[in-house]
Design an enzyme around this catalytic site. Structure first.
Site, short mmCIF file in Angstrom:
data_model
loop_
_atom_site.label_atom_id
_atom_site.label_comp_id
_atom_site.label_asym_id
_atom_site.label_seq_id
_atom_site.Cartn_x
_atom_site.Cartn_y
_atom_site.Cartn_z
N LYS A 49 0.81 -1.22 0.00
CA LYS A 49 0.00 0.00 0.00
C LYS A 49 0.85 1.28 0.00
O LYS A 49 0.44 2.29 -0.56
CB LYS A 49 -0.93 0.01 1.22
CG LYS A 49 -2.08 -0.97 1.11
CD LYS A 49 -3.02 -0.81 2.28
CE LYS A 49 -4.22 -1.72 2.15
NZ LYS A 49 -5.24 -1.46 3.18
N ASP A 93 -10.34 2.70 1.25
CA ASP A 93 -10.65 2.16 2.59
C ASP A 93 -11.59 3.11 3.36
O ASP A 93 -12.66 2.72 3.81
CB ASP A 93 -9.36 2.02 3.42
CG ASP A 93 -8.65 0.70 3.19
OD1 ASP A 93 -9.32 -0.27 2.82
OD2 ASP A 93 -7.43 0.65 3.40
N ALA A 95 -6.21 1.05 8.63
CA ALA A 95 -7.66 1.29 8.54
C ALA A 95 -8.03 2.55 9.31
O ALA A 95 -8.82 3.39 8.85
CB ALA A 95 -8.43 0.09 9.09
P1 NDP Z 1 -2.75 -2.52 11.20
O1 NDP Z 1 -1.87 -3.65 11.53
O2 NDP Z 1 -2.24 -1.42 10.32
O3 NDP Z 1 -3.24 -1.82 12.58
C1 NDP Z 1 -3.72 -2.59 13.63
C2 NDP Z 1 -4.25 -1.66 14.74
O4 NDP Z 1 -4.88 -2.48 15.72
C3 NDP Z 1 -3.17 -0.87 15.45
O5 NDP Z 1 -3.67 0.38 15.83
C4 NDP Z 1 -2.90 -1.76 16.68
O6 NDP Z 1 -2.41 -1.03 17.77
C5 NDP Z 1 -4.30 -2.20 16.98
N1 NDP Z 1 -4.36 -3.40 17.81
C6 NDP Z 1 -4.04 -4.67 17.46
N2 NDP Z 1 -4.25 -5.50 18.49
C7 NDP Z 1 -4.70 -4.75 19.51
C8 NDP Z 1 -5.12 -5.02 20.84
N3 NDP Z 1 -5.08 -6.27 21.33
N4 NDP Z 1 -5.55 -4.00 21.60
C9 NDP Z 1 -5.59 -2.75 21.12
N5 NDP Z 1 -5.21 -2.41 19.88
C10 NDP Z 1 -4.79 -3.40 19.08
O7 NDP Z 1 -4.06 -3.15 10.59
P2 NDP Z 1 -5.17 -2.44 9.66
O8 NDP Z 1 -5.41 -1.08 10.18
O9 NDP Z 1 -4.80 -2.61 8.24
O10 NDP Z 1 -6.43 -3.37 9.93
C11 NDP Z 1 -7.12 -3.34 11.16
C12 NDP Z 1 -8.38 -4.16 11.03
O11 NDP Z 1 -9.25 -3.53 10.10
C13 NDP Z 1 -8.15 -5.58 10.49
O12 NDP Z 1 -8.95 -6.46 11.24
C14 NDP Z 1 -8.63 -5.51 9.08
O13 NDP Z 1 -9.14 -6.75 8.62
C15 NDP Z 1 -9.76 -4.49 9.20
N6 NDP Z 1 -10.04 -3.81 7.95
C16 NDP Z 1 -11.33 -3.78 7.52
C17 NDP Z 1 -11.65 -3.14 6.37
C18 NDP Z 1 -13.06 -3.13 5.89
O14 NDP Z 1 -13.29 -2.79 4.74
N7 NDP Z 1 -14.04 -3.45 6.72
C19 NDP Z 1 -10.64 -2.43 5.53
C20 NDP Z 1 -9.30 -2.47 6.10
C21 NDP Z 1 -9.03 -3.16 7.27
P3 NDP Z 1 -0.84 -0.74 17.98
O15 NDP Z 1 -0.47 0.34 17.00
O16 NDP Z 1 -0.77 -0.27 19.39
O17 NDP Z 1 -0.12 -2.03 17.73
#
Ligand code: NDP
Length: 285
Positions: A73, A109, A136
């Site tokens: 991306k 997105d 996201a």
């Molecule tokens: P990233 O890996 O870029 O980001 C993940 C985020 O989740 C970070 O902010 C991370 O926090 C946080 N996180 C993960 N585990 C925990 C936890 N246990 N407690 C608190 N925070 C947590 O992933 P994406 O942003 O790309 O994707 C996130 C979700 O969105 C995925 O499940 C993906 O499938 C979904 N998604 C859905 C879409 C849709 O169209 N519906 C489109 C794109 C994504 P930290 O920075 O602190 O690690």
């Protein structure tokens, strides 16, 4: 041979890893078929050092555009000819469109989220709390800010990521933004009107709970979740029990595909075709 046969398809691509489980391919091809379009959506997996060659191949072979997902991306940007407004702000592209011979990067997105959101509320003036600061969350924050949200409170465990997103919104859009480090059970600020879970908590696990003080969920809150599978997350169930309006992640993913379909073909995909296709995949039909 009848003259209306056409054996030369229009092509769009998807670049990423682990594409065998990505349902967008099925959704797109169902929509192409529904609209009588002789188009194909072709997925390509390759090692990251081949990205430049892969983009060049798409140019040479006349692809009309495509999608790109993790891990491309950000990396794809330097191989494109330009970026749309929100993709430039997010510094991330998930959709490439051939416009007047140029490959332009867009990001659908957040636009997909916004389209779902507009089905239940108007974003302008809203005070929003966003859980997460990953890809996201970044996309949703930028689109909500561009759509006139008044403020965004970014709540994230990793302070560096959270602060970077907060600065992006505060410095480059008209919305106010503040960062709250996520440490323990987060209680939603009484001033918040919209709560969005943009973390990956809940993905493939209907029982996984975000670290949230559920008694801070008021009935007048709009609670949205980005998780697609399962769409009814523990957060959305808890929010619905408390009388909140809820919005699941299915609409976001279907809208993104519809927006991309429109960018490539110039045709508005009939609502429902892609959603039905996705539901078939999720239900294993
Ligand atoms: P990233 O890996 O870029 O980001 C993940 C985020 O989740 C970070 O902010 C991370 O926090 C946080 N996180 C993960 N585990 C925990 C936890 N246990 N407690 C608190 N925070 C947590 O992933 P994406 O942003 O790309 O994707 C996130 C979700 O969105 C995925 O499940 C993906 O499938 C979904 N998604 C859905 C879409 C849709 O169209 N519906 C489109 C794109 C994504 P930290 O920075 O602190 O690690």
């Amino acid at each position: 041979m009848a003259t209306d046969w056409n054996f030369l398809q229009e092509l769009v691509f998807n670049f990423g890893h682990q594409l065998a489980t990505n349902p967008t391919q099925y959704m797109m091809e169902q929509a192409f078929a529904h609209h009588g379009l002789n188009w194909r959506y072709v997925q390509f997996e390759f090692t990251e050092d081949k990205l430049a060659d892969a983009v060049q191949a798409m140019r040479v072979l006349g692809f009309r555009g495509g999608n790109c997902t993790i891990p491309y991306k950000v990396a794809i940007i330097s191989h494109l000819d330009g970026l749309g407004e929100s993709a430039a702000l997010m510094e991330a592209v998930n959709c490439v469109v051939l416009r007047e011979g140029q490959l332009i990067g867009e990001n659908t997105d957040g636009k997909g989220f916004l389209q779902s959101f507009r089905g239940v509320a108007e974003p302008a003036g809203k005070r929003v709390t966003l859980l997460g600061a990953g890809g996201a969350a970044r996309a949703i924050a930028v689109e909500l800010a561009l759509a006139g949200a008044a403020s965004l409170t970014i709540v994230n465990r990793d302070a560096q990521r959270g602060e970077a997103l907060t600065r992006l919104i505060a410095d480059r859009t008209a919305a106010r933004a503040n960062f709250v480090p996520w440490d323990g059970q987060y209680a939603v600020d009484p001033d918040t009107e919209v709560l969005v879970n943009a973390t990956s908590v809940g993905m493939n696990d209907a029982t996984a709970e975000v670290a949230l003080a559920y008694d801070s969920l008021r009935a007048d809150l709009l609670v949205a979740d980005v998780i697609v599978d399962p769409p009814q997350t523990a957060l959305l169930r808890a929010a619905a029990e408390r009388g909140c309006t809820t919005l699941d992640g299915l609409g976001m993913v279907v809208n993104q595909a519809q927006i991309a379909f429109g960018y490539w073909t110039g045709i508005e995909a009939q609502p429902g075709v892609m959603r039905d296709a996705l539901q078939q995949v999720l239900q294993g039909e």
